[in-house]
Design a protein around this motif. Sequence first.
Motif, PDB file in Angstrom:
ATOM      1  N   PHE A  11       0.789  -1.225  -0.008  1.00 15.82           N
ATOM      2  CA  PHE A  11       0.153  -0.006  -0.171  1.00 15.82           C
ATOM      3  C   PHE A  11       0.947   1.242  -0.158  1.00 15.82           C
ATOM      4  N   GLN A  12       0.296   2.389  -0.501  1.00 20.84           N
ATOM      5  CA  GLN A  12       1.163   3.425  -0.499  1.00 20.84           C
ATOM      6  C   GLN A  12       1.540   4.002   0.874  1.00 20.84           C
ATOM      7  N   ASN A  13       0.805   4.041   1.752  1.00 20.39           N
ATOM      8  CA  ASN A  13       1.077   4.215   3.201  1.00 20.39           C
ATOM      9  C   ASN A  13       1.485   3.055   4.052  1.00 20.39           C
ATOM     10  N   LEU A  14       1.738   1.933   3.463  1.00 23.48           N
ATOM     11  CA  LEU A  14       2.395   0.896   3.998  1.00 23.48           C
ATOM     12  C   LEU A  14       1.490   0.077   5.073  1.00 23.48           C
ATOM     13  N   ASN A  15       0.740   0.666   5.694  1.00 20.68           N
ATOM     14  CA  ASN A  15      -0.178  -0.107   6.664  1.00 20.68           C
ATOM     15  C   ASN A  15       0.847  -1.075   7.661  1.00 20.68           C
ATOM     16  N   LEU A  16       1.883  -0.807   7.904  1.00 17.36           N
ATOM     17  CA  LEU A  16       2.524  -1.443   8.954  1.00 17.36           C
ATOM     18  C   LEU A  16       1.914  -1.146  10.457  1.00 17.36           C
ATOM     19  N   ILE A  17       1.724  -2.019  11.299  1.00 24.41           N
ATOM     20  CA  ILE A  17       1.392  -1.927  12.488  1.00 24.41           C
ATOM     21  C   ILE A  17       2.626  -1.426  13.485  1.00 24.41           C
ATOM     22  N   ASP A  18       2.291  -0.210  14.076  1.00 25.46           N
ATOM     23  CA  ASP A  18       3.537   0.362  14.727  1.00 25.46           C
ATOM     24  C   ASP A  18       3.742  -0.540  16.166  1.00 25.46           C
ATOM     25  N   ASP A  19       2.958  -1.284  16.584  1.00 21.61           N
ATOM     26  CA  ASP A  19       3.429  -1.801  17.965  1.00 21.61           C
ATOM     27  C   ASP A  19       3.701  -3.387  17.631  1.00 21.61           C
ATOM     28  N   LEU A  20       3.962  -3.862  16.317  1.00 23.37           N
ATOM     29  CA  LEU A  20       4.547  -4.950  15.949  1.00 23.37           C
ATOM     30  C   LEU A  20       5.848  -4.886  15.477  1.00 23.37           C
ATOM     31  N   THR A  21       6.831  -5.721  15.513  1.00 23.93           N
ATOM     32  CA  THR A  21       8.304  -5.784  14.867  1.00 23.93           C
ATOM     33  C   THR A  21       7.934  -6.108  13.318  1.00 23.93           C
ATOM     34  N   THR A  37       6.877   3.973  -4.441  1.00 26.62           N
ATOM     35  CA  THR A  37       8.028   4.601  -4.403  1.00 26.62           C
ATOM     36  C   THR A  37       7.688   6.265  -4.268  1.00 26.62           C
ATOM     37  N   ALA A  38       6.294   6.318  -3.830  1.00 27.38           N
ATOM     38  CA  ALA A  38       5.864   7.914  -3.767  1.00 27.38           C
ATOM     39  C   ALA A  38       6.511   9.028  -2.798  1.00 27.38           C
ATOM     40  N   ALA A  39       6.953   8.132  -1.810  1.00 32.52           N
ATOM     41  CA  ALA A  39       7.489   9.122  -0.602  1.00 32.52           C
ATOM     42  C   ALA A  39       9.065   8.695  -0.333  1.00 32.52           C
ATOM     43  N   LEU A  40       9.592   8.405  -1.354  1.00 32.67           N
ATOM     44  CA  LEU A  40      11.060   7.782  -1.173  1.00 32.67           C
ATOM     45  C   LEU A  40      11.993   8.633  -1.923  1.00 32.67           C
ATOM     46  N   ASP A  41      13.033   8.998  -1.510  1.00 30.33           N
ATOM     47  CA  ASP A  41      14.217   9.592  -2.271  1.00 30.33           C
ATOM     48  C   ASP A  41      14.798   8.419  -3.460  1.00 30.33           C
ATOM     49  N   GLU A  42      15.327   9.411  -4.404  1.00 28.02           N
ATOM     50  CA  GLU A  42      15.656   8.603  -5.650  1.00 28.02           C
ATOM     51  C   GLU A  42      16.306   7.429  -5.592  1.00 28.02           C
ATOM     52  N   MET A  43      17.523   7.511  -4.526  1.00 30.30           N
ATOM     53  CA  MET A  43      18.294   6.412  -4.237  1.00 30.30           C
ATOM     54  C   MET A  43      17.606   5.188  -3.704  1.00 30.30           C
ATOM     55  N   THR A  44      16.826   5.491  -2.569  1.00 35.07           N
ATOM     56  CA  THR A  44      16.235   4.454  -2.098  1.00 35.07           C
ATOM     57  C   THR A  44      15.165   3.849  -3.006  1.00 35.07           C
ATOM     58  N   VAL A  55       4.043  -9.032 -11.064  1.00 30.63           N
ATOM     59  CA  VAL A  55       4.107  -7.809 -10.226  1.00 30.63           C
ATOM     60  C   VAL A  55       3.393  -6.690 -11.052  1.00 30.63           C
ATOM     61  N   ILE A  56       2.393  -6.047 -10.440  1.00 20.83           N
ATOM     62  CA  ILE A  56       1.690  -5.133 -11.089  1.00 20.83           C
ATOM     63  C   ILE A  56       1.724  -3.702 -10.337  1.00 20.83           C
ATOM     64  N   VAL A  57       2.360  -2.435 -10.805  1.00 22.17           N
ATOM     65  CA  VAL A  57       2.242  -1.273 -10.078  1.00 22.17           C
ATOM     66  C   VAL A  57       1.742  -0.303 -10.654  1.00 22.17           C
ATOM     67  N   ALA A  58       1.117   0.547  -9.802  1.00 21.89           N
ATOM     68  CA  ALA A  58       0.309   1.724 -10.311  1.00 21.89           C
ATOM     69  C   ALA A  58       1.217   2.635  -9.844  1.00 21.89           C
ATOM     70  N   THR A  59       1.570   3.551 -10.605  1.00 20.66           N
ATOM     71  CA  THR A  59       2.943   4.613 -10.480  1.00 20.66           C
ATOM     72  C   THR A  59       2.651   5.834 -11.299  1.00 20.66           C
ATOM     73  N   HIS A  60       3.036   6.911 -10.634  1.00 25.73           N
ATOM     74  CA  HIS A  60       3.447   8.259 -11.447  1.00 25.73           C
ATOM     75  C   HIS A  60       4.903   8.219 -11.798  1.00 25.73           C
ATOM     76  N   ASP A  61       5.626   7.210 -11.322  1.00 28.88           N
ATOM     77  CA  ASP A  61       7.355   7.275 -11.384  1.00 28.88           C
ATOM     78  C   ASP A  61       7.698   6.853 -12.547  1.00 28.88           C
ATOM     79  N   ASN A  62       8.341   7.867 -13.277  1.00 22.22           N
ATOM     80  CA  ASN A  62       8.826   7.469 -14.753  1.00 22.22           C
ATOM     81  C   ASN A  62       9.760   6.420 -14.709  1.00 22.22           C
ATOM     82  N   GLN A  63      10.592   6.303 -13.662  1.00 22.02           N
ATOM     83  CA  GLN A  63      11.682   5.516 -13.729  1.00 22.02           C
ATOM     84  C   GLN A  63      11.315   4.115 -13.380  1.00 22.02           C
ATOM     85  N   LEU A  64      10.510   3.719 -12.426  1.00 21.13           N
ATOM     86  CA  LEU A  64       9.802   2.751 -11.999  1.00 21.13           C
ATOM     87  C   LEU A  64       9.022   1.970 -13.205  1.00 21.13           C
TER      88      LEU A  64
END
Length: 248
Positions: free
Chosen positions: A93-103, A177-184, A202-211
């Motif tokens: 997901f674009q906002n990742l949806n990781l659970i903060d209280d889990l490793t 890759t919306a919130a990542l710097d170019e190298m990352t 793998v199917i990606v929805a993206t505005h990122d030209n390089q991706l």
Amino acid sequence: MTAVLELRNVSKTYDDGIGEVVRALREVDLTVAPGEMVAITGRSGSGKSTLINLAGGLETATSGDVVINERSLNGASRGELAEVRRRQVGYVFQNLNLIDDLTAGENVSLPAELDGVKPAVARRWAGHALRTVGVEELADRFPHEMSGGQRQRVAIARAVIAPAEGQRRLILADEPTAALDEMTARTVYDLLASLAADGATVIVATHDNQLAAYADRVVRLADGSVDQVTSRSVAPVNPAELLTGNTP
């Protein structure tokens, strides 16, 4: 070769709440093979996220059919759709949806545990998934202890783990890759491409030209319809041209 995903004449409409009908997708056809990486591009509001959601059973089509591994989602119950999502489809997901209280390890193993896999087995699978994306050493860290790129890799690891054989084979990513710097971002491009090279779809929805340039095919949407499809096997991909519509 059997397709992993098929969209057959799929349309999706919404009620905007004030009496207007929004046509998010219009009669879209798309077939994606094992090991193929496809980029879905287009302007904001063109239907990219809707296509990703329909492809993974998060939403249902208004008309047409979505088929995953020869299984039609037409008429599937909520429970059947949930099973497909748990066992066959991985989401980034674009906002990742990781659970903060889990490793990291717990975040990655959670889908398998929710499907009834014993925790020890699920954690072993999680370790393998984290190793696959190059961050096995983060297993005991919490999301706030990671960089943005590390969190993105953990999210991808969670997307590939699955109860059936330890790894999902259909990976859907919405603006990964919306919130990542170019190298990352480049490390994420390489990672998604390597998953496809190993046989995942793998199917990606993206505005990122390089991706988009990493994909085997670029499918551009405009007003909910497929406007253009370009394959690397036909001509070199110039992502700037693909996304602006200036291809010859």
